[in-house]
Scaffold this active site. Structure first.
Site, PDB file in Angstrom:
ATOM      1  CB  SER A  73      -0.895   0.000   1.238  1.00 37.20           C
ATOM      2  OG  SER A  73      -0.100   0.248   2.383  1.00 37.20           O
ATOM      3  CE  LYS A  74      -2.085   6.869  -2.296  1.00 38.76           C
ATOM      4  NZ  LYS A  74      -3.487   7.021  -2.123  1.00 38.76           N
ATOM      5  NE  ARG A  75       0.668   0.371   6.237  1.00 36.53           N
ATOM      6  CZ  ARG A  75       1.400  -0.704   6.522  1.00 36.53           C
ATOM      7  NH1 ARG A  75       2.494  -0.608   7.196  1.00 36.53           N
ATOM      8  NH2 ARG A  75       0.997  -1.901   6.125  1.00 36.53           N
ATOM      9  CG  HIS A  76       4.549  -1.135   2.045  1.00 34.70           C
ATOM     10  ND1 HIS A  76       3.258  -1.593   1.928  1.00 34.70           N
ATOM     11  CD2 HIS A  76       5.051  -1.711   3.154  1.00 34.70           C
ATOM     12  CE1 HIS A  76       2.997  -2.434   2.914  1.00 34.70           C
ATOM     13  NE2 HIS A  76       4.066  -2.514   3.672  1.00 34.70           N
ATOM     14  N   GLY A  77       5.384   3.280   0.394  1.00 36.74           N
ATOM     15  CA  GLY A  77       5.973   4.181  -0.601  1.00 36.74           C
ATOM     16  C   GLY A  77       5.555   3.810  -2.015  1.00 36.74           C
TER      17      GLY A  77
END
Ligand code: GLU
Length: 483
Positions: free
Chosen positions: A248-252
């Site tokens: 997800s976005k959390r992982h860049g």
């Protein structure tokens, strides 16, 4: 194994957001599969969920595919322009007894869901309208309620499928509910539109994300009801972040266009995404588009989740950036420099000057968005840096002053300004000053670039030019005096 039929695959994104890495990985695998077998790659926009449509998403999808060179042979087809097909099939299913009209209100369905959740049961339509008498049906019809069409799920038995990646998978029919085929707004659900189109478009293989596997028994049952041969299915492994949570976005990992904006090259993205779930062997990391087409096969798609590794992506982009010709690198870098350099730098940038600098940066950049930051001292009139950096090699202010003074004198008198003359002047100077070359060059580097790490010193000084180097050394002298 070579498919017996003509390979026709599709990429069928829903324009409910901008395409992310997972979506494009699906597109890429489908495209590679088609190209490997000389088949057709079809683009279909599944835009029947009116409430979730995102403005501009279709354009971004097309733009992303074009950027990556994933060319399609047919389409884009838009499901919103094909409603008549879905209505016709929904009517046929109703007529043949495979589907029924459901009049349940949203409130009732919601209450039922709440109740099921309370009882810790999975949410499932209870099938009330499946058993309505003709009289009640007529009454409901007369009351003006617009019904939905639901599929009549077999109450027992199993639905099995042979997935080309996962192998045999079986689902209990009793666990599946009477899902909606046609909504009250006249739009089909994903399930109906998807199978109607896969049939009408003669899709031979469906390559799609793992998350759709649980929908596949519904699709198989629809194909059976319609007496249509189903396509072959291949569900691609999930992509996880390094922490093993769904990517997800959390992982860049944001949408694919963001990668373009940061200066990743299409060849990097293609190579990198191909290896998210597929491999040639257990070693090969770098594969060109042509090699991927040549070697791609579903047999080598893994059953287990792929792990996204941002470091590897950066490394790979660095490799592809270094493969560019210096001119091409410079041309690609210019828009990034334009965007990234401070407003005080005169525009338009001189292509000739950029071409002199870029070979020095090409070696060390991983993404093009970095080039302005890596090389801003080439463009700025005055460089800002913390004066204490001048002593970072462990010099004291006195010896730094002396070193800069002597370097200034020598360089001022220089007749030639090329690598060998600079080296010929500065290297003996270090010895004269009884400083290690590392310390002395480090000092000159900070004075001329404001950085402790920069491209090779003499080449940098050549590009900066004599005048600018002298000016910066003179300023450094004033700065040391403040320490
Ligand atoms: N529209 C679906 C999606 O956005 C397609 C799934 C499929 O390929 O069947 O992922």
């Amino acid at each position: 194994m070579k498919p017996k039929t003509l390979v026709r695959v599709r990429f069928a994104p829903s324009p409910t957001g901008y395409p992310h890495l997972g979506n494009i990985r699906t597109a890429l695998f489908s495209w590679l599969f088609a190209r490997h077998y000389g088949g057709r790659f079809i683009l279909r926009i599944e835009d029947t969920d009116v409430t979730r449509k995102v403005k501009g998403a279709v354009d971004v999808i097309l733009d992303s595919l074009r950027w990556l060179g994933l060319d399609w042979d047919e389409g884009p087809y838009f499901q919103s322009q094909r409603l008549h097909h879905y209505h016709e099939i929904a009517n046929r299913l109703l007529k043949e007894g495979f589907a029924y009209l459901c009049y349940c209100s949203r409130e009732r369905l919601e209450m039922m869901r709440q109740e099921q959740m309370k009882q810790k049961q999975p949410p499932k339509y209870d099938g009330r309208c499946r058993y309505l008498t003709q009289r009640v049906k007529e009454q409901l019809e007369a009351s003006g309620i617009v019904p939905v069409v639901r599929f009549k799920m077999p109450l027992e038995g199993e639905t099995t499928l042979h997935d080309l990646i996962r192998g045999d998978v079986a689902f209990k029919n009793s666990a599946l509910d009477d899902f909606v085929l046609l909504k009250s707004d006249g739009y089909p659900t994903y399930h109906l539109a998807n199978i109607v189109d896969d049939h009408l478009m003669a899709i031979s293989h469906v390559l799609r994300a793992d998350e759709w596997l649980s929908s596949t028994p519904r699709h198989i049952l629809l194909y059976q009801a319609l007496n249509w041969p189903p396509p072959q299915f291949a569900h691609l492994p999930m992509i996880l972040g390094p922490d093993r949570a769904k990517l997800s976005k959390r992982h860049g990992a944001t949408n694919i266009i963001d990668y373009r904006e940061q200066g990743y090259l299409p060849q990097t993205m293609i190579n990198f995404l191909a290896l998210l779930g597929w491999s040639l062997d257990d070693r090969t990391e770098l594969l060109s588009r042509e090699e991927l087409i040549k070697y791609f096969s579903l047999e080598r798609v893994s059953k287990t989740a792929a792990i996204f590794n941002n470091r590897k992506l950066e490394w790979m982009n660095g490799v592809y950036l270094r493969q560019l010709s210096p001119k091409e690198f410079a041309q690609r870098a210019i828009p990034f420099l334009d965007r990234g350099l401070p407003a005080s730098v005169k525009r338009p940038l001189s292509e000739n000057y950029v071409c002199q600098i870029m070979p020095l940066l090409q070696e060390r950049s991983k993404i093009l968005a970095e080039v302005s930051q890596l090389g801003d001292f080439f463009f700025l009139e005055e460089i800002e840096y913390d004066a204490s950096l001048l002593l970072s090699g462990g010099l004291d202010a006195r010896s730094a002053t002396q070193a800069i003074e002597i370097a200034l004198q020598k360089l001022e008198a220089a007749k030639a300004w090329d690598v060998s003359s600079l080296e010929g002047m500065l290297r003996p100077l270090a010895a004269e000053l009884e400083l290690s070359a590392g310390k002395f060059f480090g000092l000159v580097r900070v004075a001329t670039t404001g950085r402790t790490a920069a491209p090779p010193l003499f080449q940098t000084m050549i590009v900066l030019g004599k005048e600018r180097c002298l000016k910066r050394l003179a300023i450094a002298l004033q700065r040391v005096a403040t320490l």
